[in-house]
Design an enzyme around this catalytic site. Structure first.
Site: not given
Length: 371
Positions: A43, A336, A339
């Site tokens: 991600s 978040d 990340h």
């Protein structure tokens, strides 16, 4: 990695159209001598792959993308550009090349587009085949990403011929950021290898990593820009469950992973003709910030900018679930629960591109690309 899944076909179609529009911008803004970028990982590098998957690891909804073009949530786990974008921008591109799955669904531009690079990264994925599947559902692990590149390589041969295709791929830069989810899974006892101890598990991960990188070499890759693991024990999703403190066991994995990856890459450079690498030490880069955040413009390094619960680290950044959102996003290290913010990604990319050996070695990404 957000736990909210949006499988709306209309949103996926909108993302495809938006990606194609942005593709022209990405191509137009590359510098004349910019290397073609092929991007792999999780991600931290995903720019929309998981929008096409039956996965809970998605970011194609607000508040994600609030600082992207037109505040559009593209599937990046960021308020704006992610680390893959920011590295591409260092080479003069506007952003990362588009996801393989976007191009695969638009075959009429596929062969033209792959000459400008492809992003294969998938949120929630890892080095091992089963990593992320129990927690997030469908993800594309690194081995399958390599298989996707193999199909791209076949098309390059069809377009350019075998000799020119080999030269083209050898000059491209292969960027990889992966490994965190393998160790998150181990900590959750979801790795499929829970009978192994920490050292044995690390050895299995590295042996598998070796096979994936060697396969890319066999497909013609020669220049590898590798991003190691940050101090994952300090991300809000983890520290919020530990009284706000970093979890040492996970950080120890990150340190060990960097060391074993360095040894792996050195071994490959000795064994394989023409193999070149640059290894970014994300652990040192991030801990340097944590030791003196104000020196880098950060005021908050524990809590996420967007999320819910303690440190905004117990639920993902989901506007529909009343996530809180900070106003001064450039002052936050974390976007978040897992990340970095866009500004943190930019700082990382600049360090990878032009930093010294304390952060990226034996050469930096710029030296690797233009060697």
């Amino acid at each position: 990695m957000a736990s909210f899944a949006s499988n709306n076909y209309g949103l996926v179609l909108l993302f495809v159209l938006y990606s194609l529009a942005m593709l022209g911008m990405q191509v137009a803004n590359g510098t004349k001598d910019a290397p073609t970028l092929f991007i792999f990982g999780d991600s931290t590098f995903d720019v929309g792959t998981n929008n096409f998957l039956m996965s809970k690891s998605k970011a194609n909804f607000p508040y994600n993308g609030i600082d992207f073009y037109h505040s559009f949530p593209t599937g990046r786990f960021s308020n704006g550009f992610n680390t893959a974008d920011q590295i591409a921008r260092q080479f003069g591109y506007q952003q990362s090349p588009p996801p393989f799955l976007t191009l695969e669904r638009n075959r009429y531009i596929f062969q033209k587009s792959i000459l400008q690079g492809v992003n294969f990264a998938s949120g929630g994925s890892g080095i091992l085949r089963d990593t992320g599947s129990l927690e997030w559902g469908e993800v594309i692990f690194l081995g399958n990403q390599v298989e996707q590149f193999s199909s791209v390589r076949d098309n390059l041969t069809e377009i350019l011929g075998p000799v020119k295709a080999a030269t083209f791929v050898s000059k491209a830069l292969f960027l990889i950021s992966v490994g965190s989810n393998d160790f998150f899974d181990f900590a959750r006892n979801e790795s499929g290898s829970i009978h192994l101890g920490a050292e044995e598990y690390l050895a299995v991960v590295q042996l598998t990593y070796f096979s994936h990188i060697k396969k890319l070499y066999e497909l013609g890759a020669r220049k590898f820009g590798i991003v190691s693991i940050a101090p994952i024990g300090c991300c809000p999703a983890v520290s919020s469950l530990n009284g706000g403190k970093c979890v040492k066991a996970l950080n120890d994995f990150a340190v060990a992973f960097h060391s074993t990856t360095r040894d792996l890459l050195q071994r490959l450079s000795y064994e394989l003709e023409g193999f070149q690498f640059s290894l970014g030490n994300s652990f040192v880069m991030t801990t340097t910030i944590l030791k003196s955040p104000s020196s880098f413009g950060f005021k908050e390094t524990r809590s996420a900018c967007c999320g819910s619960g303690y440190l905004n680290g117990q639920v993902g950044c989901i506007k529909a679930q009343n996530a809180s959102l900070c106003a001064k996003r450039k002052e936050f290290l974390f976007w978040d629960w897992f990340h970095p913010t866009e500004i943190a990604s930019e700082l990382a990319a600049k360090t990878l591109f032009g930093g010294g050996i304390e952060f990226v070695s034996p050469i930096n990404f710029s030296q690797l690309a233009y060697s």
